[in-house]
Design a protein around this motif. Structure first.
Motif, PDB file in Angstrom:
ATOM      1  N   VAL A   1       2.226  18.945  -1.203  1.00 26.00           N
ATOM      2  CA  VAL A   1       1.679  17.929  -2.087  1.00 26.00           C
ATOM      3  C   VAL A   1       2.748  16.846  -2.211  1.00 26.00           C
ATOM      4  O   VAL A   1       3.922  17.154  -2.415  1.00 26.00           O
ATOM      5  N   VAL A   2       2.337  15.584  -2.058  1.00 26.04           N
ATOM      6  CA  VAL A   2       3.270  14.461  -2.156  1.00 26.04           C
ATOM      7  C   VAL A   2       2.829  13.576  -3.316  1.00 26.04           C
ATOM      8  O   VAL A   2       1.654  13.237  -3.437  1.00 26.04           O
ATOM      9  N   THR A   3       3.792  13.205  -4.147  1.00 29.84           N
ATOM     10  CA  THR A   3       3.530  12.279  -5.242  1.00 29.84           C
ATOM     11  C   THR A   3       4.554  11.148  -5.184  1.00 29.84           C
ATOM     12  O   THR A   3       5.656  11.324  -4.678  1.00 29.84           O
ATOM     13  N   ALA A   4       4.173   9.986  -5.692  1.00 27.40           N
ATOM     14  CA  ALA A   4       5.059   8.826  -5.728  1.00 27.40           C
ATOM     15  C   ALA A   4       5.045   8.238  -7.124  1.00 27.40           C
ATOM     16  O   ALA A   4       4.031   8.285  -7.819  1.00 27.40           O
TER      17      ALA A   4
ATOM     18  N   LEU B   1       5.149   2.339  -6.075  1.00 32.00           N
ATOM     19  CA  LEU B   1       4.592   2.973  -4.887  1.00 32.00           C
ATOM     20  C   LEU B   1       3.145   3.309  -5.220  1.00 32.00           C
ATOM     21  O   LEU B   1       2.878   4.122  -6.100  1.00 32.00           O
ATOM     22  N   THR B   2       2.221   2.651  -4.558  1.00 30.86           N
ATOM     23  CA  THR B   2       0.828   2.687  -4.979  1.00 30.86           C
ATOM     24  C   THR B   2      -0.025   3.710  -4.243  1.00 30.86           C
ATOM     25  O   THR B   2      -1.084   4.073  -4.729  1.00 30.86           O
ATOM     26  N   CYS B   3       0.410   4.162  -3.066  1.00 31.78           N
ATOM     27  CA  CYS B   3      -0.410   5.107  -2.315  1.00 31.78           C
ATOM     28  C   CYS B   3       0.447   5.881  -1.321  1.00 31.78           C
ATOM     29  O   CYS B   3       1.455   5.374  -0.833  1.00 31.78           O
ATOM     30  N   VAL B   4       0.056   7.127  -1.048  1.00 29.93           N
ATOM     31  CA  VAL B   4       0.768   7.994  -0.112  1.00 29.93           C
ATOM     32  C   VAL B   4      -0.236   8.749   0.748  1.00 29.93           C
ATOM     33  O   VAL B   4      -1.397   8.911   0.368  1.00 29.93           O
ATOM     34  N   ASP B   5       0.231   9.213   1.910  1.00 32.04           N
ATOM     35  CA  ASP B   5      -0.589  10.084   2.757  1.00 32.04           C
ATOM     36  C   ASP B   5       0.337  10.967   3.583  1.00 32.04           C
ATOM     37  O   ASP B   5       1.490  10.608   3.859  1.00 32.04           O
ATOM     38  N   ILE B   6      -0.175  12.130   3.971  1.00 29.34           N
ATOM     39  CA  ILE B   6       0.535  13.075   4.827  1.00 29.34           C
ATOM     40  C   ILE B   6      -0.172  13.095   6.176  1.00 29.34           C
ATOM     41  O   ILE B   6      -1.395  13.120   6.236  1.00 29.34           O
TER      42      ILE B   6
ATOM     43  N   THR C   1       3.653   8.758   4.754  1.00 30.60           N
ATOM     44  CA  THR C   1       3.669   7.300   4.694  1.00 30.60           C
ATOM     45  C   THR C   1       3.386   6.860   3.260  1.00 30.60           C
ATOM     46  O   THR C   1       2.662   7.536   2.523  1.00 30.60           O
ATOM     47  N   VAL C   2       4.000   5.733   2.890  1.00 23.12           N
ATOM     48  CA  VAL C   2       3.903   5.226   1.521  1.00 23.12           C
ATOM     49  C   VAL C   2       3.654   3.724   1.568  1.00 23.12           C
ATOM     50  O   VAL C   2       4.259   3.012   2.370  1.00 23.12           O
TER      51      VAL C   2
ATOM     52  N   ASP D   1       4.950  -4.411  -3.046  1.00 22.65           N
ATOM     53  CA  ASP D   1       5.495  -5.561  -2.334  1.00 22.65           C
ATOM     54  C   ASP D   1       5.023  -5.655  -0.885  1.00 22.65           C
ATOM     55  O   ASP D   1       5.567  -6.432  -0.108  1.00 22.65           O
ATOM     56  N   GLY D   2       3.993  -4.880  -0.516  1.00 24.02           N
ATOM     57  CA  GLY D   2       3.406  -4.959   0.817  1.00 24.02           C
ATOM     58  C   GLY D   2       4.167  -4.204   1.883  1.00 24.02           C
ATOM     59  O   GLY D   2       3.920  -4.371   3.077  1.00 24.02           O
ATOM     60  N   LEU D   3       5.070  -3.344   1.489  1.00 23.27           N
ATOM     61  CA  LEU D   3       5.913  -2.585   2.400  1.00 23.27           C
ATOM     62  C   LEU D   3       5.235  -1.277   2.792  1.00 23.27           C
ATOM     63  O   LEU D   3       4.687  -0.576   1.935  1.00 23.27           O
TER      64      LEU D   3
END
Length: 138
Positions: A10-13, A41-46, A55-56, A60-62
């Protein structure tokens, strides 16, 4: 928050501070990753096939890639200026070689993760852009 396909990670930001936590449910461990930005950090995925690849997307569009199996907590790749507004959705493509992101700049961007930056390489861009009529949210 994102959950791996096998439900072992599980990944959280965090919304502020640039902190990412990777929890391994099977081993009851936690790894901390450090973002290159201190914006939200608005969104994450594995990744589907490579469970340690994360990925995060940020305000700021990064777009950042992390390998949580490495001892280094910094991003393995950082794609700056992918979006000109906050990213609101991010996911890996089916073969884990692309990251698809959607932002408030009304764009969907497909970034080739094998490239070092979303730029033109030998006439071929490593990023494909789709423009929508309105800002994109998830």
């Amino acid at each position: 928050m994102a959950v791996s396909a096998r439900r072992k990670q599980v990944v959280t930001a965090t919304v502020s501070g640039g902190e990412i936590a990777v929890f391994n449910v099977g081993y009851n461990t936690r790894s901390d990753l450090r973002s290159a930005t201190h914006r939200a950090l608005t969104c994450v995925d594995i990744a589907h096939g490579h469970q340690a690849l994360v990925t995060v997307g940020s305000d700021d569009g990064l777009v950042q890639l992390f390998d949580s199996a490495r001892l280094d907590s910094s991003p393995t790749k950082t794609f700056s200026h992918v979006h000109t507004a906050p990213i609101r959705g991010i996911c890996f493509g089916m073969d884990d070689t692309a990251v698809i992101s959607a932002g408030l700049d009304s764009r969907i961007v497909v970034t080739d993760t094998r490239a070092y930056a979303p730029r033109s390489v030998r006439g071929k861009s490593s990023a494909v852009e789709i423009v929508a009529d309105a800002p994109l949210t998830c």
